[in-house]
Design a protein around this motif. Structure first.
Motif, PDB file in Angstrom:
ATOM      1  N   VAL A 149      48.586   3.191 141.258  1.00 61.37           N
ATOM      2  CA  VAL A 149      49.348   2.229 142.058  1.00 61.37           C
ATOM      3  C   VAL A 149      48.805   0.856 141.712  1.00 61.37           C
ATOM      4  CG1 VAL A 149      49.959   1.416 144.359  1.00 61.37           C
ATOM      5  CG2 VAL A 149      49.698   3.874 143.939  1.00 61.37           C
ATOM      6  N   GLN A 150      49.690  -0.076 141.358  1.00 61.86           N
ATOM      7  CA  GLN A 150      49.210  -1.412 141.026  1.00 61.86           C
ATOM      8  C   GLN A 150      50.299  -2.453 141.219  1.00 61.86           C
ATOM      9  OE1 GLN A 150      48.664  -2.143 136.689  1.00 61.86           O
ATOM     10  NE2 GLN A 150      49.112   0.039 136.434  1.00 61.86           N
ATOM     11  N   TRP A 151      49.853  -3.655 141.578  1.00 68.65           N
ATOM     12  CA  TRP A 151      50.718  -4.828 141.669  1.00 68.65           C
ATOM     13  C   TRP A 151      50.041  -5.953 140.916  1.00 68.65           C
ATOM     14  CZ3 TRP A 151      55.558  -4.862 143.753  1.00 68.65           C
ATOM     15  CH2 TRP A 151      55.915  -3.768 144.556  1.00 68.65           C
TER      16      TRP A 151
ATOM     17  N   MET B 141      56.507  11.564 139.236  1.00 71.36           N
ATOM     18  CA  MET B 141      57.440  10.457 139.425  1.00 71.36           C
ATOM     19  C   MET B 141      56.800   9.139 138.997  1.00 71.36           C
ATOM     20  SD  MET B 141      55.886   8.710 142.126  1.00 71.36           S
ATOM     21  CE  MET B 141      57.229   7.608 142.509  1.00 71.36           C
ATOM     22  N   ILE B 142      57.684   8.198 138.611  1.00 71.98           N
ATOM     23  CA  ILE B 142      57.283   6.823 138.321  1.00 71.98           C
ATOM     24  C   ILE B 142      58.272   5.898 139.015  1.00 71.98           C
ATOM     25  CG2 ILE B 142      56.926   5.049 136.563  1.00 71.98           C
ATOM     26  CD1 ILE B 142      56.414   7.258 134.530  1.00 71.98           C
ATOM     27  N   TRP B 143      57.732   4.930 139.748  1.00 73.30           N
ATOM     28  CA  TRP B 143      58.542   3.882 140.383  1.00 73.30           C
ATOM     29  C   TRP B 143      58.027   2.532 139.912  1.00 73.30           C
ATOM     30  CZ3 TRP B 143      56.991   0.295 144.385  1.00 73.30           C
ATOM     31  CH2 TRP B 143      58.051  -0.400 144.976  1.00 73.30           C
ATOM     32  N   ARG B 144      58.931   1.705 139.402  1.00 70.17           N
ATOM     33  CA  ARG B 144      58.568   0.366 138.977  1.00 70.17           C
ATOM     34  C   ARG B 144      59.439  -0.630 139.733  1.00 70.17           C
ATOM     35  NH1 ARG B 144      54.527   1.788 135.862  1.00 70.17           N
ATOM     36  NH2 ARG B 144      54.862   3.038 134.004  1.00 70.17           N
ATOM     37  N   ALA B 145      58.827  -1.741 140.158  1.00 70.55           N
ATOM     38  CA  ALA B 145      59.562  -2.694 140.981  1.00 70.55           C
ATOM     39  C   ALA B 145      59.076  -4.111 140.724  1.00 70.55           C
ATOM     40  CB  ALA B 145      59.392  -2.351 142.459  1.00 70.55           C
ATOM     41  N   THR B 146      59.923  -5.060 141.102  1.00 71.21           N
ATOM     42  CA  THR B 146      59.581  -6.473 141.038  1.00 71.21           C
ATOM     43  C   THR B 146      59.867  -7.105 142.389  1.00 71.21           C
ATOM     44  OG1 THR B 146      60.186  -6.581 138.693  1.00 71.21           O
ATOM     45  CG2 THR B 146      59.997  -8.674 139.873  1.00 71.21           C
ATOM     46  N   THR B 147      58.918  -7.870 142.896  1.00 74.39           N
ATOM     47  CA  THR B 147      59.121  -8.651 144.104  1.00 74.39           C
ATOM     48  C   THR B 147      58.599 -10.063 143.835  1.00 74.39           C
ATOM     49  OG1 THR B 147      58.791  -8.737 146.503  1.00 74.39           O
ATOM     50  CG2 THR B 147      56.920  -7.995 145.173  1.00 74.39           C
TER      51      THR B 147
ATOM     52  N   LEU C 227      56.624 -16.641 142.749  1.00 70.59           N
ATOM     53  CA  LEU C 227      56.044 -15.988 141.578  1.00 70.59           C
ATOM     54  C   LEU C 227      56.421 -14.511 141.562  1.00 70.59           C
ATOM     55  CD1 LEU C 227      52.434 -17.485 141.514  1.00 70.59           C
ATOM     56  CD2 LEU C 227      54.326 -18.057 139.980  1.00 70.59           C
ATOM     57  N   PRO C 228      56.856 -13.996 140.409  1.00 70.87           N
ATOM     58  CA  PRO C 228      57.184 -12.569 140.340  1.00 70.87           C
ATOM     59  C   PRO C 228      55.928 -11.705 140.365  1.00 70.87           C
ATOM     60  CG  PRO C 228      57.358 -13.547 138.169  1.00 70.87           C
ATOM     61  CD  PRO C 228      57.073 -14.681 139.129  1.00 70.87           C
ATOM     62  N   ILE C 229      55.988 -10.633 141.133  1.00 68.16           N
ATOM     63  CA  ILE C 229      54.911  -9.647 141.173  1.00 68.16           C
ATOM     64  C   ILE C 229      55.503  -8.312 140.758  1.00 68.16           C
ATOM     65  CG2 ILE C 229      53.233  -8.453 142.611  1.00 68.16           C
ATOM     66  CD1 ILE C 229      53.008 -10.890 144.321  1.00 68.16           C
ATOM     67  N   TRP C 230      54.950  -7.727 139.723  1.00 63.70           N
ATOM     68  CA  TRP C 230      55.440  -6.461 139.205  1.00 63.70           C
ATOM     69  C   TRP C 230      54.564  -5.344 139.719  1.00 63.70           C
ATOM     70  CZ3 TRP C 230      55.773  -8.850 133.649  1.00 63.70           C
ATOM     71  CH2 TRP C 230      56.845  -9.753 133.626  1.00 63.70           C
ATOM     72  N   GLY C 231      55.210  -4.321 140.270  1.00 63.50           N
ATOM     73  CA  GLY C 231      54.476  -3.209 140.852  1.00 63.50           C
ATOM     74  C   GLY C 231      54.853  -1.888 140.227  1.00 63.50           C
ATOM     75  N   ALA C 232      53.970  -0.916 140.393  1.00 59.51           N
ATOM     76  CA  ALA C 232      54.213   0.428 139.883  1.00 59.51           C
ATOM     77  C   ALA C 232      53.501   1.429 140.778  1.00 59.51           C
ATOM     78  CB  ALA C 232      53.720   0.569 138.450  1.00 59.51           C
ATOM     79  N   ASP C 233      54.149   2.550 140.980  1.00 54.78           N
ATOM     80  CA  ASP C 233      53.587   3.660 141.751  1.00 54.78           C
ATOM     81  C   ASP C 233      53.943   4.915 140.977  1.00 54.78           C
ATOM     82  OD1 ASP C 233      52.697   5.487 143.567  1.00 54.78           O
ATOM     83  OD2 ASP C 233      53.863   4.742 145.257  1.00 54.78           O
ATOM     84  N   SER C 234      52.936   5.659 140.538  1.00 56.02           N
ATOM     85  CA  SER C 234      53.236   6.835 139.731  1.00 56.02           C
ATOM     86  C   SER C 234      52.230   7.938 139.984  1.00 56.02           C
ATOM     87  CB  SER C 234      53.242   6.484 138.232  1.00 56.02           C
ATOM     88  OG  SER C 234      51.957   6.073 137.811  1.00 56.02           O
TER      89      SER C 234
END
Length: 250
Positions: free
Chosen positions: A112-114, A86-92, A97-104
């Motif tokens: 996992v990174q932000w 699985m891959i999950w990508r998100a923005t918060t 300031l936008p923080i882009w995250g990913a969990d895969s």
């Protein structure tokens, strides 16, 4: 045992989605006749008769995620491809300031990174513990791809009229997924053991799960659309310190 590497995956959501095999298996109610009544009720509710048993699902969502002690709004997209990962990508956002995250976790590779503005890392993790935790996440998210719970290697055990346990393997990790449902088969609760370290320190298996607050029908499938999830599920610690993810499917 799942093999792992420390090299983050660079596969895209589109690439993972396009790699999913096309299934020709059809869902028939008579294929459930050997299962416990609670399992039959759930699968009958979740999948329409005659549906093709999908091997992947693509989801769009929004909600709140707890980072540190604060809740932050997020928008996200996820692909689950059962035979690969699985891959999950998100923005918060933090302080505007936008923080882009990913969990895969794909093909045994975890990441996992932000990153602030997508450039400056604020958190990153990979390796064996992260891969095992990611496999656990995908075990729980099988409720978004209920077709995989029709696989012949699933072992179902009815706990009572409202709870059923599914034992299976996902990405090389053993799963024991407990589903709580209403009298029609609609999901109300999901619980399983997930590898992690929510208290800090050494990783270990912790009760993980959450509450299903709404569901919706998309084509031939009815799946949870609103959930609250986190560690220490089914204990007093869940709401006070374990819950960290609230999502609604778009």
């Amino acid at each position: 045992m799942t093999t792992t590497t420390n090299k983050p995956t660079d596969i895209s959501l589109d690439e993972l989605w396009d790699s999913a095999p096309i299934s020709e298996r059809i869902f028939h109610l008579d294929s459930l006749s050997h299962l416990p009544e609670a399992a039959r009720r759930y699968l009958h509710y979740a999948i329409a008769p005659g549906a093709k048993l999908a091997s992947a699902v693509r989801l769009w969502m929004h909600g709140e995620i707890k980072l540190g002690q604060k809740w932050h709004h997020f928008t996200g997209e996820e692909v689950i491809c059962w035979n690969r990962g699985m891959i999950w990508r998100a923005t918060t956002w933090m302080q505007c300031l936008p923080i882009w995250g990913a969990d895969s976790v794909v093909d045994g590779v975890s990441d996992v990174q932000w990153k602030i503005l997508g450039l400056f890392p604020v958190m990153q993790a990979n390796g064996a513990d992260v891969t095992r935790s990611g496999a656990g996440r995908m075990q729980g998210e099988s409720v978004w791809l209920p077709s995989v719970l029709c696989n012949p290697d699933i072992v179902w055990t009815e706990m009572d009229t409202e709870h059923v346990r599914a034992n299976f393997t996902a990405l090389g990790e053993q799963a024991e997924l407990v589903l709580g449902m209403d009298r029609f088969g609609g999901l109300e609760r999901v619980k399983f053991l997930r590898w992690g370290n929510p208290e800090g320190g050494k990783h270990h298996y912790v009760d993980f799960g959450g509450v299903v607050e709404a569901d919706g029908t998309f084509g031939d499938y009815t799946i949870p659309t609103q959930l609250r999830l986190g560690w220490f599920f089914d204990s007093e610690r869940f709401e006070s310190e374990g819950e960290f993810f609230r999502c609604t499917l778009a």
